[in-house]
Design a protein around this motif. Structure first.
Motif, PDB file in Angstrom:
ATOM      1  N   CYS A 272       0.864  -1.172   0.000  1.00  0.00           N
ATOM      2  CA  CYS A 272       0.000   0.000   0.000  1.00  0.00           C
ATOM      3  C   CYS A 272       0.904   1.225   0.000  1.00  0.00           C
TER       4      CYS A 272
ATOM      5  N   CYS B  86      -1.781   3.185  -4.281  1.00  0.00           N
ATOM      6  CA  CYS B  86      -3.016   3.721  -3.711  1.00  0.00           C
ATOM      7  C   CYS B  86      -2.887   5.231  -3.562  1.00  0.00           C
TER       8      CYS B  86
ATOM      9  N   ALA C 265      -3.557   6.715   0.264  1.00  0.00           N
ATOM     10  CA  ALA C 265      -4.091   5.773   1.254  1.00  0.00           C
ATOM     11  C   ALA C 265      -3.124   5.537   2.418  1.00  0.00           C
TER      12      ALA C 265
ATOM     13  N   HIS D  18     -10.627  -0.439   2.963  1.00  0.00           N
ATOM     14  CA  HIS D  18      -9.516  -0.298   2.011  1.00  0.00           C
ATOM     15  C   HIS D  18      -8.765  -1.625   1.857  1.00  0.00           C
TER      16      HIS D  18
ATOM     17  N   HIS E 292      -6.572  -4.618  -1.272  1.00  0.00           N
ATOM     18  CA  HIS E 292      -5.454  -5.518  -0.951  1.00  0.00           C
ATOM     19  C   HIS E 292      -5.865  -6.939  -0.619  1.00  0.00           C
TER      20      HIS E 292
HETATM   21 ZN    ZN Z   1      -3.623   0.581  -0.249  1.00  0.00          ZN
END
Ligand code: ZN
Length: 229
Positions: free
Chosen positions: A78, A83, A107, A157, A162
């Motif tokens: 991430c 993101c 993110a 998220h 993911h």
């Molecule tokens: Zn992410």
């Protein structure tokens, strides 16, 4: 795990935005997996001898720790590149600073804001008192709701962006278990607006119907009672 690490180098997984992808987290082979057979409803109910605020404080602190841990397992995937915005199932979240200014952030930045502000709150003796005789502040309930909202965003998220990495690490059973427990808890005490959680209604519907099926399975009536782990 090794191949996963290798994968993170170079191109960020060749990942398409979550919206274009099939929702992997809705696949039955994953939704069936849990790490416990516990009766969640009983687990979230306030025990008679325990003060409501104490119950909220200790559970929310535990959810925070588990969600933080769950995120840490995939945090290397991430990044600001993979993101670029804090998105979950086509919903965008924005962080607001102390003065209410809307911040555009990636993110990982958003989740970092979440984790550090929640960490600050749960370790603040004025908000989460641990010493005998100290009282919870009048703003306690609204703070708990705020924390739950943020934690939900992180869970959403992880699921929407993911889940593939989660399954590669074989952590989907843990994630599903955590999600069911968390959602039942916030429902039990009306800590989240159903509108807020509606983006994952498709998932919770499946997970809760699986739960019921498991319950039927326990009485020996269910077919295809799959237990993966
Ligand atoms: Zn992410």
């Amino acid at each position: 795990m090794e191949w996963l690490m290798g994968k993170s180098k170079g191109k960020p997984n060749g990942k398409k935005p979550a919206s274009e992808e099939k929702k992997l987290y809705l696949e039955p082979e994953y939704t069936r997996v849990r790490v416990t057979d516990v009766e969640f409803k009983q687990l979230v109910t306030l025990p008679q001898e325990i003060d409501l605020n104490e119950w909220l404080a200790s559970n929310v602190t535990t959810f925070f720790n588990h969600i933080n841990l769950q995120y840490s397992t995939i945090s290397e995937f991430c990044t600001g590149e993979t993101c670029q915005t804090m998105a979950a199932c086509n919903t965008q979240y924005y962080w607001y600073d102390e003065r209410g200014k809307k911040l555009k952030c990636t993110a990982p930045q958003y989740i970092d804001f979440v984790m550090s502000s929640v960490q600050k709150l749960v370790t603040d003796e004025d908000v989460f008192p641990t010493k005998y005789g100290r009282e919870f502040p009048s703003s306690f309930e609204s703070l708990i709701k705020k924390i739950c909202r943020y934690l939900f965003h992180v869970l959403a998220h992880i699921y929407s962006a993911h889940f593939k990495e989660i399954t590669a690490l074989e952590l989907h059973g843990h994630l599903n278990t955590l999600f069911i427990h968390f959602l039942l808890f916030v429902r039990e005490f009306s800590l989240l607006d159903p509108k807020e959680t509606s983006i994952l209604d498709d998932l919770s519907e499946v997970l809760f119907s699986e739960e019921n099926r498991e319950a039927v399975g326990a009485t020996g009536e269910a077919q295809n009672h799959v237990k993966e782990r």
